[in-house]
Design an enzyme around this catalytic site. Structure first.
Site, mmCIF file in Angstrom:
data_model
loop_
_atom_site.group_PDB
_atom_site.id
_atom_site.type_symbol
_atom_site.label_atom_id
_atom_site.label_comp_id
_atom_site.label_asym_id
_atom_site.label_seq_id
_atom_site.Cartn_x
_atom_site.Cartn_y
_atom_site.Cartn_z
ATOM 1 N N LYS A 186 0.765 -1.320 -0.071
ATOM 2 C CA LYS A 186 -0.055 -0.069 0.159
ATOM 3 C C LYS A 186 0.864 1.265 -0.039
ATOM 4 C CE LYS A 186 -3.658 -0.339 2.558
ATOM 5 N NZ LYS A 186 -4.319 -0.528 3.779
ATOM 6 N N ARG B 146 -3.055 3.445 8.571
ATOM 7 C CA ARG B 146 -3.466 2.194 7.730
ATOM 8 C C ARG B 146 -2.393 1.140 7.706
ATOM 9 N NH1 ARG B 146 -4.752 4.625 1.949
ATOM 10 N NH2 ARG B 146 -6.164 2.958 1.742
ATOM 11 N N GLY C 120 -8.210 -7.208 4.304
ATOM 12 C CA GLY C 120 -9.163 -7.151 5.609
ATOM 13 C C GLY C 120 -8.571 -7.999 6.698
ATOM 14 N N MET D 60 -5.599 -7.102 8.419
ATOM 15 C CA MET D 60 -5.260 -6.288 9.444
ATOM 16 C C MET D 60 -6.081 -4.910 9.543
ATOM 17 S SD MET D 60 -1.154 -6.835 9.024
ATOM 18 C CE MET D 60 -1.334 -6.368 7.433
ATOM 19 N N ARG E 225 -3.734 -1.472 -6.176
ATOM 20 C CA ARG E 225 -2.951 -2.548 -6.088
ATOM 21 C C ARG E 225 -3.321 -3.755 -7.123
ATOM 22 N NH1 ARG E 225 -5.996 -4.293 -0.540
ATOM 23 N NH2 ARG E 225 -8.138 -4.579 -1.448
ATOM 24 N N HIS F 298 -13.397 -19.079 8.932
ATOM 25 C CA HIS F 298 -12.430 -20.105 8.735
ATOM 26 C C HIS F 298 -12.369 -21.172 7.802
ATOM 27 C CE1 HIS F 298 -10.081 -23.840 9.967
ATOM 28 N NE2 HIS F 298 -9.131 -22.957 10.147
ATOM 29 N N SER G 79 12.832 -43.684 -14.840
ATOM 30 C CA SER G 79 11.727 -42.850 -14.461
ATOM 31 C C SER G 79 11.609 -42.476 -12.549
ATOM 32 C CB SER G 79 10.402 -43.424 -14.686
ATOM 33 O OG SER G 79 9.193 -42.573 -14.045
ATOM 34 N N CYS H 274 7.897 -39.414 -12.463
ATOM 35 C CA CYS H 274 6.348 -39.671 -12.568
ATOM 36 C C CYS H 274 5.757 -39.726 -11.076
ATOM 37 C CB CYS H 274 6.183 -41.254 -13.065
ATOM 38 S SG CYS H 274 6.804 -42.144 -12.103
ATOM 39 N N TYR I 90 11.447 -35.284 -19.084
ATOM 40 C CA TYR I 90 9.843 -34.857 -19.058
ATOM 41 C C TYR I 90 9.287 -35.021 -17.472
ATOM 42 C CZ TYR I 90 9.164 -39.935 -18.814
ATOM 43 O OH TYR I 90 9.311 -41.171 -18.194
HETATM 44 P P1 ADP Z 1 -7.659 -2.064 3.942
HETATM 45 O O1 ADP Z 1 -6.385 -2.548 3.733
HETATM 46 O O2 ADP Z 1 -8.452 -3.045 4.760
HETATM 47 O O3 ADP Z 1 -8.445 -1.934 2.656
HETATM 48 P P2 ADP Z 1 -7.233 0.586 4.075
HETATM 49 O O4 ADP Z 1 -6.015 1.154 4.888
HETATM 50 O O5 ADP Z 1 -7.110 0.742 2.645
HETATM 51 O O6 ADP Z 1 -7.702 -0.765 4.766
HETATM 52 O O7 ADP Z 1 -8.514 1.614 4.499
HETATM 53 C C1 ADP Z 1 -9.800 1.348 4.936
HETATM 54 C C2 ADP Z 1 -10.870 2.266 4.184
HETATM 55 O O8 ADP Z 1 -10.846 3.497 4.648
HETATM 56 C C3 ADP Z 1 -10.579 2.056 2.598
HETATM 57 O O9 ADP Z 1 -11.911 2.219 1.948
HETATM 58 C C4 ADP Z 1 -9.813 3.310 2.242
HETATM 59 O O10 ADP Z 1 -10.043 3.895 1.113
HETATM 60 C C5 ADP Z 1 -10.260 4.338 3.363
HETATM 61 N N1 ADP Z 1 -9.281 5.406 3.819
HETATM 62 C C6 ADP Z 1 -8.239 5.212 4.330
HETATM 63 N N2 ADP Z 1 -7.259 6.239 4.329
HETATM 64 C C7 ADP Z 1 -8.320 7.177 4.045
HETATM 65 C C8 ADP Z 1 -8.061 8.683 4.176
HETATM 66 N N3 ADP Z 1 -7.018 9.194 4.667
HETATM 67 N N4 ADP Z 1 -8.977 9.218 3.764
HETATM 68 C C9 ADP Z 1 -10.181 8.818 3.189
HETATM 69 N N5 ADP Z 1 -10.476 7.517 3.215
HETATM 70 C C10 ADP Z 1 -9.574 6.755 3.751
HETATM 71 MG MG MG Z 2 -7.919 -0.744 1.435
#
Ligand code: ADP
Ligand code: MG
Ligand code: MG
Length: 887
Positions: A24, A94, A103, A105, A338, A454, A771, A839, A859
């Site tokens: 990120k 973040r 999702g 962390m 990403r 899970h 083989s 094999c 092969y």
């Molecule tokens: P995840 O990795 O779970 O996507 P993010 O760090 O990307 O978590 O953030 C969760 C949500 O908050 C995302 O929708 C992101 O776009 C939004 N977000 C994160 N930072 C900002 C910011 N500085 N201003 C506005 N929205 C933000």
């Molecule tokens: Mg995100």
């Protein structure tokens, strides 16, 4: 600055710095450099995370100092100050690791708000509703992530408020409503933590950073890493970024979009957005988001700008992008990009399309696709043309079709699967303790839990079909029954599930073979041009051979003959043959088997006309074809106690029991099997060779070309092969003498015990080909019996990282691989033209295939359904090691 650098402003980083800044952070930096509208911010590196753990979960002095310096810089860039009552800076905190873990962390938004700055924000923006909405969001997120107060407590308060006031949607709440909610939230925090909600923004920031570091080791992140083989030591980076607000009114919003459809790969912007909302709202499903295309009407200028940026990002990264954006009062901001997660189908289509669009080269397209993921496209699926009686519905948690008997616990699943019975594991929910049962099952059904439960996460990771949250099911684990619509079903009931639709049906449902898409076929044709390794299949019957050929197999690398013996109709004759007291009796039984074996070979060789077929002579210990001692003992005892029992039948049973006892072995895996059978009972191998040669004769006379390769199993000493080779020649010559038709054949051996590899130079004198039977070679090199190892200790070994992988799945290159290398080298010293292949199951596994390429094998041979995957992996090996493109 002296010492290590832990913190980077966005404009100081770039996309190459993923390892340090996380995915990120690196991409935010790259986009900042490209002058895209990214809110200002900085990244605390993954090394700082590791430092945090090394310091005993404490942010060390130097890191803290660098964070403060960067914060000052951010305040300068934005013209705002953290905690400033009149002009407060608000930030998001973040998480972001090297490999994206969506999702898994934590993130905190709107940090910097407190009872005073919220008033400042309201005054500054002239939007009180917005300011208090942001503050309540912050309290909830911070309390959940940092203080450990579960978010549902907050939801309860909000729901009650909405109910009392008669609102349905969050945006209906006015500033005063939010103030009440905030008061209730703060009371809740005080009750749970015995402390008031923290008001000092600096303190909020430090605590949030620590919480993100800690989230690296939360349970779901750990499980995710294990499934995706992401190393634990990498750590997460933390991004501190100025907030932009999608919740400022009707001219604001937030959304997520993929540059191509991540399910199908279709080249069309795909995504969702919400007006007057903040980032997490889209995912949380509070309101139903709008499809991205409608943004064109809602905000035409923003939409035009956004689509242009999407195209630019895709071209820049040269891959499908998953992009987060926010619109604040008509101004667009990009918050994340990403490489988007996609299904196998989408991966293949996007890669092939991008080649045609001139974005990437063919080699890159080949390297883009994870061969393992292709497995999804190669499973049989439920025939869409058949109308099914759906018994119950759950969430479509992991695609694929599966049929099996229901079992209610993991141990039972494992036990039945070991006997070759297909099972579906049904549980209210699964936990990490059930993992062995999940591995053993065809598919998973749970009555509780969602798409990220899970069971769902694990099943997707393993490519197994799974339906979750199937609430119509009442599962009674204790009594081993389940109930649907008032009807009770016992353990062992046969069910089918469609993991892509979330449906569950009674009984077996009709499946169809996978159909390869045009893009997939094209990609594989590019792979065939690039690869040097041959790809064959392991197939024991004409049906499998036909599947293999359809998938592009260039021959059969292993045709096992024992399965032909197991056939129900033949087993009495096979038993007669085994139990014969005299050679004469045995020959009589073998005479009956000869014509059926010949038909088996005719079928396979015809299916593979023009291609080589390696046929292995009988390998397993003979008692595998007989009833068990226990079974016989019960029968004999019963008959002995029965006064009316037929004396002659009893006598026969007793003598059968004696013979079975005589054949009993202490350790069958290392017992009388493989070529040791041919050495002691040559008439068995003689019959098989005769069947092969006669089958070839029949086919050749019909004008069908055949390439039989006769393979002697389990050779450990050259003299064994020498004897068996002369047996083969003798029988073959006799056959050809009789028919007058010449058949070209070769004779080779499996290398599957260490001694064979160690003396490969001697063995090569008697062999036309080697083989490598890496399954047995792994068993004999480690001294593990596979079933016992996998059932008892191997999982613990892998979990505790005693072994990096299960060596029966991924070839152990350092040990077993060394024997393979030695075998190839010694063998070719004696016979440079010696043909070599593998094999074992490893022949269809990407890392092992790469090893085979490097070792110079001719092969690989794998299961028919993995042939396309092996073709791709073989191409990847060539491309990687000949440096055609940078990897
Ligand atoms: P995840 O990795 O779970 O996507 P993010 O760090 O990307 O978590 O953030 C969760 C949500 O908050 C995302 O929708 C992101 O776009 C939004 N977000 C994160 N930072 C900002 C910011 N500085 N201003 C506005 N929205 C933000
Ligand atoms: Mg995100
Ligand atoms: Mg073997």
């Amino acid at each position: 600055m002296t010492g290590k650098r832990y913190v980077y402003l966005f404009h100081e980083g770039n996309a190459e710095m993923k390892e340090l800044l996380g995915g990120k952070g690196a991409n935010l930096a790259e986009m900042t450099r490209a002058s895209l509208p990214v809110p200002f911010g900085f990244t605390i590196s993954t090394e700082a995370c590791n430092d945090y753990y090394a310091e005993g979960e404490r942010i060390s002095g130097p890191v803290l100092e660098q964070i403060n310096t960067a914060l000052n810089e951010l305040e300068k860039q934005t013209g705002k100050k953290l905690g400033d009552i009149n002009n407060p800076l608000l930030v998001s905190v973040r998480s972001g690791s090297v490999f994206s873990m969506p999702g898994m962390m934590d993130t905190v938004l709107n940090l910097g708000l407190n009872d005073e700055t919220v008033a400042g924000l309201a005054a500054l923006t002239g939007n009180e509703r917005f300011a208090y909405d942001s503050y309540r969001r912050f309290i909830q997120m911070f309390s959940d992530v940092v203080l450990g107060v579960d978010h549902y407590h907050f939801e309860d308060i909000l729901d009650k408020k909405k109910h009392d006031a008669g609102y349905t949607h969050d945006p209906e709440l006015a500033a005063d409503d939010w103030k009440e909610v905030i008061a209730a939230y703060k009371a809740l925090v005080l009750k749970h933590t015995k402390e008031p909600f923290p008001q000092d923004p600096k303190d909020q920031l430090a605590k949030s950073i620590e919480a993100v570091f800690r989230s690296w080791n939360n349970q779901r992140a750990i499980v995710y890493r294990r499934i995706h083989k992401i190393p634990d030591h990498l750590g997460t980076a933390v991004n501190i970024q100025m907030m932009v607000f999608g919740n400022m009114g009707e001219d604001s919003g937030t959304g997520v979009a993929f540059t191509r459809n991540p399910s199908t790969g279709e080249r069309k912007l795909y995504g969702e957005y919400l007006i007057n909302a903040q980032g997490e709202d889209v995912v949380a499903g509070i309101r139903t988001p709008q499809p991205i295309a409608t943004l064109a009407d809602a905000m035409p200028e923003v939409y035009a700008q956004f689509t242009a940026i999407c195209e630019r990002l895709e071209n820049h990264y040269r891959d499908l992008q998953d992009i987060e954006f926010t619109v604040e009062r008509g101004k667009l901001y990009i918050l994340q990009t990403r490489n988007g997660k996609r299904t196998a189908q989408a991966a293949v289509k996007a890669a092939v399309d991008m080649v045609k669009e001139g974005i990437i080269s063919r080699e890159e397209a080949i390297l883009r696709i994870d061969p393992e993921q292709l497995d999804q496209l190669l499973h049989r699926s439920i025939d869409p043309n058949v109308k099914l009686d759906v018994l119950a519905r759950g969430l479509p948690a992991s695609p694929g079709a599966a049929t099996g008997q229901t079992v209610f616990d993991a141990d039972e699943a494992e036990k039945l699967a070991a006997k070759g019975i297909k099972v579906l594991l049904m549980r209210p929910e699964t936990t990490p303790e059930d993992i062995h049962g999940i591995v053993a099952s065809e598919g998973i059904i749970t009555s509780r839990g969602g798409m990220t439960s899970h069971a769902a996460v694990v099943a997707r990771g393993m490519g197994k079909a799974c339906i979750c949250g199937c609430e119509a099911l009442k599962i009674d684990v204790k009594n081993k029954t389940f109930e649907v619509d008032g009807k009770t079903y016992p353990e062992g009931s046969v069910l089918s599930i469609d993991g892509a639709k979330g449906t569950m049906m009674l009984g077996e449902v009709p499946l169809i073979d996978p159909v390869l898409s045009d893009e997939f076929i094209e990609l594989l044709s590019w792979a065939d041009e690039a690869r040097e390794l041959g790809v064959r299949a392991n197939a024991d019957n004409p049906e499998d051979a036909s599947v293999a050929r359809g998938f592009g197999a260039e021959g059969i690398g292993l045709c096992r003959t024992e399965h032909m013996f197991m056939d129900l109709a033949r087993i009495p004759v096979v038993q007669e043959m085994i139990l014969a007291e005299t050679t004469q009796d045995r020959l009589a039984a073998l005479d009956k088997l000869l014509p059926v074996q010949q038909k088996d070979f005719e079928g396979i060789l015809e299916e593979m006309a023009g291609l080589p077929v390696t046929i292995r002579l009988l390998d397993p210990p003979l008692h595998e074809f007989l009833p068990s001692v226990e079974e016989l003992l019960v029968e004999v005892t019963k008959m002995q106690q029965d006064a009316h029992a037929d004396k002659r039948a009893l006598y026969e049973k007793e003598s059968l029991l004696r013979k079975v006892r005589r054949l009993y072995e202490f350790n069958p895996m290392l017992g009388h099997r493989g070529c040791r059978l041919g050495m002691i009972y040559p008439e068995i191998y003689e019959m098989q060779v005769q069947a092969i040669i006669q089958a070839c004769t029949v086919l050749q006379e019909r004008g069908i070309s055949v390439q039989p390769e006769i393979m002697i199993p389990l050779v450990g000493h050259v003299n064994e092969l020498k004897e068996m080779r002369s047996l083969v020649h003798r029988v073959a010559s006799a056959c050809m003498g009789k028919s007058g038709t010449q058949v070209q054949y070769t004779i080779g051996t499996m290398i599957e015990v260490p001694r064979a590899a160690l003396t490969a130079d001697e063995i090569a004198q008697e062999a036309d080909f080697f083989s490598f039977g890496t399954n047995d070679l792994t068993q004999t090199t480690f001294g593990y019996s596979r079933d016992d190892a996998e059932g008892k200790f191997l999982h613990a070994y892998v979990d505790r990282k005693v072994l990096p992988e299960n060596p029966f799945i991924v070839l152990d290159q350092d040990g077993v691989g060394k024997l393979v290398q030695m075998g190839v080298k010694l063998g070719r010293m004696t016979k440079p033209e010696l043909k070599t292949g593998i094999c074992g199951e490893h022949g269809g596994e990407k890392h092992s295939i790469d090893f085979c390429y490097r070792t110079g094998l001719d092969y690989v041979s794998c299961s028919p359904y993995r042939v396309p995957l092996a073709r791709l992996a073989a191409a990847q090996a060539t491309i990687k090691h000949t440096n055609k493109v940078p990897v």
